[in-house]
Design a protein around this motif. Structure first.
Motif, PDB file in Angstrom:
ATOM      1  N   LEU A   1       9.247   7.202 -17.319  1.00 25.81           N
ATOM      2  CA  LEU A   1       9.911   8.499 -17.187  1.00 25.81           C
ATOM      3  C   LEU A   1       9.895   8.987 -15.745  1.00 25.81           C
ATOM      4  O   LEU A   1       8.892   8.855 -15.046  1.00 25.81           O
ATOM      5  CB  LEU A   1       9.199   9.547 -18.056  1.00 25.81           C
ATOM      6  N   GLY A   2      11.013   9.578 -15.325  1.00 23.72           N
ATOM      7  CA  GLY A   2      11.034  10.309 -14.071  1.00 23.72           C
ATOM      8  C   GLY A   2      10.395  11.668 -14.295  1.00 23.72           C
ATOM      9  O   GLY A   2      10.087  12.042 -15.436  1.00 23.72           O
ATOM     10  N   VAL A   3      10.210  12.427 -13.242  1.00 21.26           N
ATOM     11  CA  VAL A   3       9.533  13.719 -13.396  1.00 21.26           C
ATOM     12  C   VAL A   3      10.459  14.761 -14.011  1.00 21.26           C
ATOM     13  O   VAL A   3      10.153  15.346 -15.054  1.00 21.26           O
ATOM     14  CB  VAL A   3       8.987  14.222 -12.041  1.00 21.26           C
ATOM     15  N   SER A   4      11.615  14.990 -13.398  1.00 19.08           N
ATOM     16  CA  SER A   4      12.490  16.077 -13.855  1.00 19.08           C
ATOM     17  C   SER A   4      13.190  15.774 -15.171  1.00 19.08           C
ATOM     18  O   SER A   4      13.039  16.496 -16.156  1.00 19.08           O
ATOM     19  CB  SER A   4      13.538  16.395 -12.781  1.00 19.08           C
ATOM     20  N   LYS A   5      13.956  14.682 -15.189  1.00 14.21           N
ATOM     21  CA  LYS A   5      14.774  14.381 -16.363  1.00 14.21           C
ATOM     22  C   LYS A   5      14.004  13.634 -17.441  1.00 14.21           C
ATOM     23  O   LYS A   5      14.540  13.388 -18.519  1.00 14.21           O
ATOM     24  CB  LYS A   5      16.004  13.573 -15.941  1.00 14.21           C
TER      25      LYS A   5
ATOM     26  N   TYR B   1       7.202   6.934 -13.825  1.00 14.74           N
ATOM     27  CA  TYR B   1       5.803   6.729 -14.202  1.00 14.74           C
ATOM     28  C   TYR B   1       5.750   6.253 -15.650  1.00 14.74           C
ATOM     29  O   TYR B   1       6.620   6.581 -16.455  1.00 14.74           O
ATOM     30  CB  TYR B   1       5.005   8.026 -14.076  1.00 14.74           C
ATOM     31  N   ALA B   2       4.705   5.496 -15.967  1.00 14.68           N
ATOM     32  CA  ALA B   2       4.500   5.054 -17.348  1.00 14.68           C
ATOM     33  C   ALA B   2       3.007   4.878 -17.583  1.00 14.68           C
ATOM     34  O   ALA B   2       2.237   4.646 -16.645  1.00 14.68           O
ATOM     35  CB  ALA B   2       5.231   3.737 -17.608  1.00 14.68           C
ATOM     36  N   LEU B   3       2.592   4.997 -18.835  1.00 23.40           N
ATOM     37  CA  LEU B   3       1.192   4.744 -19.173  1.00 23.40           C
ATOM     38  C   LEU B   3       0.818   3.325 -18.766  1.00 23.40           C
ATOM     39  O   LEU B   3       1.619   2.399 -18.907  1.00 23.40           O
ATOM     40  CB  LEU B   3       0.974   4.879 -20.681  1.00 23.40           C
ATOM     41  N   SER B   4      -0.395   3.164 -18.277  1.00 21.27           N
ATOM     42  CA  SER B   4      -0.876   1.807 -18.042  1.00 21.27           C
ATOM     43  C   SER B   4      -1.169   1.176 -19.404  1.00 21.27           C
ATOM     44  O   SER B   4      -1.431   1.877 -20.393  1.00 21.27           O
ATOM     45  CB  SER B   4      -2.142   1.824 -17.186  1.00 21.27           C
ATOM     46  N   ILE B   5      -1.111  -0.118 -19.457  1.00 25.79           N
ATOM     47  CA  ILE B   5      -1.383  -0.823 -20.717  1.00 25.79           C
ATOM     48  C   ILE B   5      -2.797  -0.520 -21.197  1.00 25.79           C
ATOM     49  O   ILE B   5      -3.049  -0.325 -22.393  1.00 25.79           O
ATOM     50  CB  ILE B   5      -1.189  -2.342 -20.525  1.00 25.79           C
ATOM     51  N   GLU B   6      -3.739  -0.442 -20.239  1.00 22.61           N
ATOM     52  CA  GLU B   6      -5.138  -0.185 -20.601  1.00 22.61           C
ATOM     53  C   GLU B   6      -5.303   1.203 -21.220  1.00 22.61           C
ATOM     54  O   GLU B   6      -5.986   1.367 -22.239  1.00 22.61           O
ATOM     55  CB  GLU B   6      -6.031  -0.312 -19.363  1.00 22.61           C
ATOM     56  N   ALA B   7      -4.663   2.197 -20.608  1.00 25.21           N
ATOM     57  CA  ALA B   7      -4.776   3.562 -21.129  1.00 25.21           C
ATOM     58  C   ALA B   7      -4.114   3.680 -22.496  1.00 25.21           C
ATOM     59  O   ALA B   7      -4.643   4.329 -23.405  1.00 25.21           O
ATOM     60  CB  ALA B   7      -4.145   4.550 -20.151  1.00 25.21           C
ATOM     61  N   LEU B   8      -2.962   3.053 -22.654  1.00 24.15           N
ATOM     62  CA  LEU B   8      -2.259   3.094 -23.938  1.00 24.15           C
ATOM     63  C   LEU B   8      -3.137   2.531 -25.054  1.00 24.15           C
ATOM     64  O   LEU B   8      -3.234   3.106 -26.146  1.00 24.15           O
ATOM     65  CB  LEU B   8      -0.956   2.304 -23.848  1.00 24.15           C
ATOM     66  N   SER B   9      -3.794   1.429 -24.756  1.00 25.88           N
ATOM     67  CA  SER B   9      -4.657   0.791 -25.754  1.00 25.88           C
ATOM     68  C   SER B   9      -5.781   1.725 -26.199  1.00 25.88           C
ATOM     69  O   SER B   9      -6.100   1.814 -27.390  1.00 25.88           O
ATOM     70  CB  SER B   9      -5.239  -0.500 -25.164  1.00 25.88           C
TER      71      SER B   9
END
Length: 311
Positions: A49-53, A107-115
């Motif tokens: 995701l971008g920040v604004s949209k 930005y996107a969740l890291s794989i580690e954080a998602l897990s």
């Protein structure tokens, strides 16, 4: 418990500082996880995701929270930057070599954080968060190493190598130092070199102060400043990829900034290509020089009275 409060607990357990456990941080996490009020955390997904949209739009549409347009910079500087440092999120994971100010930044969740996040409210949660916190140090080193791959190295005249952040702008700056300097400003010293991430990456403040350049206003300097002691020439070089060419307005600004500097001033605009030069040609100030990366052994002089005459 509502999802915002749950997100705040998750951020706390993942080791985020207190400032990044506030509501806007929680909402940002919810956006990155694509979690709505009635969703289960095990259904979290990895979204770029971008920040604004992206993030701000999700917060508005899903949680009915409206923030002023300038809040996006707050989210970027005081939420997402820390998420990246804590390895909760990745910056530009889809296109790692995007320029710093690209409108496609995401930005996107890291794989580690998602897990780990998927285990919230389960019996695995405590063990998984502990393991995540303990591994952050190693993950941070690995991340820093990966980011270094996307740096732009530039070798200075003294043999020292600096690593600029990635992007077309810094590629042009590196070419100025490594190609323009030895070809057209031989024996010149590098006084100043900025970077899109670190504005004063290289700063010879002693020499600058000695020749009358205000060192407390280096943010107003052009991208690259070279000094030839023998000729007493100061090369003021703008990479067009930052804020455009050396325009008449820019010349006036620099003349005012450097009014106490007695060195002869040589204004240069550096372009990555001839195509880019043609695009900006109508805005270039007379009595300035043009250098094009793809034609490194040639210069273009805007106006000819200084060089008028037979070859």
């Amino acid at each position: 418990m509502d999802k915002i409060k749950e997100a705040q607990i998750i951020l706390k357990e993942l080791g985020l500082p207190k400032l990044q456990q506030n509501e806007i941080s929680a909402l940002t996490l919810l956006a990155l996880c694509n979690i709505k009020e009635k969703d289960n955390w095990k259904d979290s997904t990895k979204n770029s995701l971008g920040v604004s949209k992206g993030i701000m739009q999700f917060i508005s549409d899903v949680y009915d929270k409206e923030y002023a347009p300038n809040t996006r910079e707050t989210v970027r500087r005081f939420v997402l930057h820390q998420f990246v440092q804590a390895r909760i999120a990745d910056y530009n994971p889809d296109i790692p070599d995007l320029p710093v100010n690209s409108p496609r930044a995401h930005y996107a969740l890291s794989i580690e954080a998602l897990s780990v996040i998927k285990t919230y409210n389960t019996k695995e949660w405590e063990a998984e968060t502990k393991k995540f916190r303990e591994s952050i140090g190693n993950l941070s080193k690995k991340y820093a190493k990966n980011k270094a791959v996307h740096r732009v190295p530039v070798k200075l005249p003294n043999g020292k190598t600096l690593n600029l952040s990635s992007g077309k702008h810094n590629e042009v700056q590196a070419a100025i130092v490594e190609q323009f300097l030895p070809e057209f400003a031989k024996d010149s010293e590098l006084l100043y070199l900025g970077d899109t991430e670190q504005k004063d990456l290289h700063l010879d403040d002693k020499t600058m102060l000695k020749i009358g350049i205000p060192i407390d206003q280096h943010s107003k300097l052009p991208d690259v400043v070279l000094f030839d002691r023998k000729k007493n020439w100061l090369y003021l070089i703008e990479a067009v990829t930052s804020h455009g060419p050396v325009s008449p307005k820019r010349v006036v600004e620099l003349e005012e900034l450097l009014k106490d500097c007695s060195a002869g001033k040589v204004y240069v605009t550096a372009f990555p290509s001839f195509k880019e030069f043609k695009k900006w040609s109508s805005e270039i100030a007379w009595e300035t020089e043009i250098w094009i990366c793809e034609m490194p052994s040639h210069m273009i002089h805007f106006n000819g009275d200084r060089f008028m005459g037979p070859r």
